[in-house]
Design an enzyme around this catalytic site. Structure first.
Site, mmCIF file in Angstrom:
data_model
loop_
_atom_site.group_PDB
_atom_site.id
_atom_site.type_symbol
_atom_site.label_atom_id
_atom_site.label_comp_id
_atom_site.label_asym_id
_atom_site.label_seq_id
_atom_site.Cartn_x
_atom_site.Cartn_y
_atom_site.Cartn_z
ATOM 1 N N ASP A 132 5.101 -3.445 -12.280
ATOM 2 C CA ASP A 132 3.897 -2.639 -12.471
ATOM 3 C C ASP A 132 4.307 -1.388 -13.237
ATOM 4 O O ASP A 132 5.026 -0.548 -12.708
ATOM 5 C CB ASP A 132 3.271 -2.273 -11.129
ATOM 6 C CG ASP A 132 1.860 -1.695 -11.266
ATOM 7 O OD1 ASP A 132 1.563 -1.086 -12.319
ATOM 8 O OD2 ASP A 132 1.062 -1.842 -10.321
ATOM 9 N N ARG A 134 2.286 0.951 -14.480
ATOM 10 C CA ARG A 134 1.214 1.941 -14.541
ATOM 11 C C ARG A 134 1.632 3.298 -13.980
ATOM 12 O O ARG A 134 2.253 3.384 -12.938
ATOM 13 C CB ARG A 134 -0.026 1.434 -13.800
ATOM 14 C CG ARG A 134 -0.712 0.287 -14.507
ATOM 15 C CD ARG A 134 -1.854 -0.267 -13.689
ATOM 16 N NE ARG A 134 -1.369 -0.930 -12.467
ATOM 17 C CZ ARG A 134 -2.161 -1.571 -11.621
ATOM 18 N NH1 ARG A 134 -3.467 -1.635 -11.850
ATOM 19 N NH2 ARG A 134 -1.655 -2.154 -10.550
#
Length: 208
Positions: A132, A134
């Site tokens: 991930d 982000r």
């Protein structure tokens, strides 16, 4: 707490939204100057908050949001979030973070590996990409620019609340989203629980 560069509102414009199931609502779309990652993120202001606003950080998903892909739950989550926020009052941040931040082409490369048996996180790792990628600095900037330092977060993802808290946003409560299960996304949903502790009930994620 991490340092947070200041962002400012660039433009506000009212846009009537209409979804495929016929649901309609007026939204105020807000753009910004000075976002840390330089991306064109968008705030969708809905309803009129009485008390703590309800906020969702929604990562862009072309395949799910636009084309209705059943391989993820992004499209139904977006639809649910707009109505919930419009009813209660708050903001949906539409963040340009396709594929949990790895981009559209890499996401489709990962899909090809998933078709060979890997789950969504294993496929990213096989491509040499983070599970991930982000970062929610820009999201926190947007919230501060909108005057929303305290909120209830509509999310099953504990990392969103952790990052916002580290960036000086007070997350009063985390409100779960629905479980949008299809025969094509059960392994994807289970992987989110196992790898990143999403608060989804595993008992509801048996094969369809």
């Amino acid at each position: 707490m991490r340092d947070l560069p200041t962002a400012t509102v660039r433009t506000r414009v009212t846009v009537p939204l209409r979804f495929g199931d016929g649901y309609t609502v007026d939204a105020e779309l807000v753009t910004f100057h000075g976002l840390a990652d330089g991306q064109e993120h968008l705030a969708v202001v809905l309803g009129e908050a009485v008390g703590t606003p309800l906020v969702r950080l929604h990562s862009e998903c072309l395949t799910g949001d636009v084309f209705g892909s059943a391989r993820c739950d992004c499209g139904p989550q977006l639809r649910e979030a707009v109505e919930q926020i419009a009813t209660r009052g708050g903001v949906l941040l539409y963040l340009r973070q396709e594929g949990r931040g790895i981009g559209l082409y890499n996401k489709l490369d990962a899909y090809a590996l998933q078709d060979q048996g890997l789950d969504t996180y294993e496929a990213n790792a096989a491509l040499g990409l983070p599970e991930d990628a982000r970062d929610y600095t820009a999201a926190a900037q947007m919230l501060h620019a909108l005057g929303l330092p305290e909120l209830d977060l509509l999310s099953n993802n504990p990392d969103k609340a952790r990052q916002l808290t580290d960036l000086g946003v007070t997350v009063r409560d985390r409100v779960p989203t629905g479980v949008f299960r299809t025969s094509h996304n059960v392994r994807y949903l289970r992987a989110k629980v196992v790898h990143t502790q999403h608060t989804l009930p595993l008992t509801e994620l048996s094969a369809v």
